[in-house]
Design an enzyme around this catalytic site. Structure first.
Site, PDB file in Angstrom:
ATOM      1  N   LYS A  72       0.843  -1.208   0.000  1.00  0.00           N
ATOM      2  CA  LYS A  72       0.000   0.000   0.000  1.00  0.00           C
ATOM      3  C   LYS A  72       0.873   1.252   0.000  1.00  0.00           C
ATOM      4  CE  LYS A  72      -2.688  -0.772   3.675  1.00  0.00           C
ATOM      5  NZ  LYS A  72      -3.796  -0.544   4.640  1.00  0.00           N
TER       6      LYS A  72
ATOM      7  N   LYS B  86       2.809   2.172   2.304  1.00  0.00           N
ATOM      8  CA  LYS B  86       2.721   2.763   3.634  1.00  0.00           C
ATOM      9  C   LYS B  86       3.812   2.167   4.510  1.00  0.00           C
ATOM     10  CE  LYS B  86      -1.984   4.232   4.687  1.00  0.00           C
ATOM     11  NZ  LYS B  86      -3.066   4.165   5.684  1.00  0.00           N
TER      12      LYS B  86
HETATM   13  N1  C2G Z   1     -10.452   6.865   8.962  1.00  0.00           N
HETATM   14  C1  C2G Z   1     -11.474   7.754   9.266  1.00  0.00           C
HETATM   15  N2  C2G Z   1     -11.173   9.043   9.539  1.00  0.00           N
HETATM   16  C2  C2G Z   1      -9.882   9.473   9.522  1.00  0.00           C
HETATM   17  C3  C2G Z   1      -8.833   8.568   9.226  1.00  0.00           C
HETATM   18  C4  C2G Z   1      -9.146   7.249   8.951  1.00  0.00           C
HETATM   19  O1  C2G Z   1     -12.667   7.373   9.288  1.00  0.00           O
HETATM   20  N3  C2G Z   1      -9.636  10.783   9.804  1.00  0.00           N
HETATM   21  C5  C2G Z   1     -10.811   5.472   8.646  1.00  0.00           C
HETATM   22  C6  C2G Z   1     -10.427   5.066   7.221  1.00  0.00           C
HETATM   23  O2  C2G Z   1     -11.410   5.514   6.294  1.00  0.00           O
HETATM   24  C7  C2G Z   1     -10.377   3.544   7.336  1.00  0.00           C
HETATM   25  C8  C2G Z   1      -9.909   3.332   8.790  1.00  0.00           C
HETATM   26  O3  C2G Z   1     -10.111   4.590   9.485  1.00  0.00           O
HETATM   27  O4  C2G Z   1     -11.693   2.996   7.184  1.00  0.00           O
HETATM   28  C9  C2G Z   1      -8.450   2.938   8.875  1.00  0.00           C
HETATM   29  O5  C2G Z   1      -7.695   3.923   8.201  1.00  0.00           O
HETATM   30  P1  C2G Z   1      -6.203   3.524   7.679  1.00  0.00           P
HETATM   31  O6  C2G Z   1      -5.443   2.901   8.800  1.00  0.00           O
HETATM   32  O7  C2G Z   1      -5.640   4.703   6.964  1.00  0.00           O
HETATM   33  O8  C2G Z   1      -6.565   2.365   6.656  1.00  0.00           O
HETATM   34  P2  C2G Z   1      -6.211   2.276   5.090  1.00  0.00           P
HETATM   35  O9  C2G Z   1      -4.778   2.498   4.871  1.00  0.00           O
HETATM   36  O10 C2G Z   1      -7.217   3.103   4.390  1.00  0.00           O
HETATM   37  O11 C2G Z   1      -6.434   0.697   4.850  1.00  0.00           O
HETATM   38  O12 C2G Z   1      -7.942  -3.045   2.375  1.00  0.00           O
HETATM   39  C10 C2G Z   1      -8.296  -1.798   2.931  1.00  0.00           C
HETATM   40  C11 C2G Z   1      -7.076  -1.077   3.479  1.00  0.00           C
HETATM   41  O13 C2G Z   1      -6.332  -1.912   4.353  1.00  0.00           O
HETATM   42  C12 C2G Z   1      -7.536   0.181   4.216  1.00  0.00           C
END
Ligand code: C2G
Length: 132
Positions: free
Chosen positions: A44, A46
């Site tokens: 990803k 990340k």
């Molecule tokens: N999130 C949120 N508000 C934020 C930051 C994050 O609602 N200010 C939500 C994201 O939309 C996600 C969850 O928190 O649903 C986790 O965010 P991340 O750790 O950034 O996950 P991500 O990298 O988007 O991984 O297969 C799917 C991926 O693994 C999603």
């Protein structure tokens, strides 16, 4: 028992993550969180501060979270929904529409993101603070 599933990296845990997890749990009785492994994070593009084991421990300590499983690749979601007998799949709406293929197997809900916070914002703000 209504079972909910969500995915994410959840690095440097913040209120946006907690808001998502709380609302996801409110949609059912049991919440499973699939946490991206360090290897999958690399896919990803990340780099998490906390490694997978520590992000797993942190998530398991949250009152809304009932089970934590690893997310190893993009295409495990259908099998996860089936294996875990999931009724509702939840993601923040930055993913709006991206997982609609799961509608054949489960309800799909995209929740509004929490404005003003993100793991990258935390990292950038800390950089600014430390560099004066
Ligand atoms: N999130 C949120 N508000 C934020 C930051 C994050 O609602 N200010 C939500 C994201 O939309 C996600 C969850 O928190 O649903 C986790 O965010 P991340 O750790 O950034 O996950 P991500 O990298 O988007 O991984 O297969 C799917 C991926 O693994 C999603």
């Amino acid at each position: 028992m209504k079972k909910v599933l969500t995915y994410g990296t959840f690095d440097l845990l913040h209120n946006g993550h907690i808001n998502l997890l709380r609302r996801a749990k409110e949609l059912g009785d049991h919440l499973t969180v699939a946490v991206s492994t360090d290897e999958f994070n690399a896919l990803k593009d990340k780099k998490a501060y906390h490694n997978y084991e520590n992000r797993k421990v942190i998530l398991e300590s949250i009152r809304y979270v009932d089970k934590v499983i690893p997310e190893n690749h993009w295409d495990q979601k259908i099998q996860d929904v089936i294996d875990n007998d999931i009724d509702v799949f939840v993601m923040g709406d930055d993913w709006e529409g991206k997982f609609d293929f799961l509608k054949e197997y489960t309800e799909v809900v995209y929740l509004p993101r929490t404005v003003g916070i993100s793991t990258s914002k935390i990292k950038n703000d800390l950089l600014l603070v430390n560099n004066g």
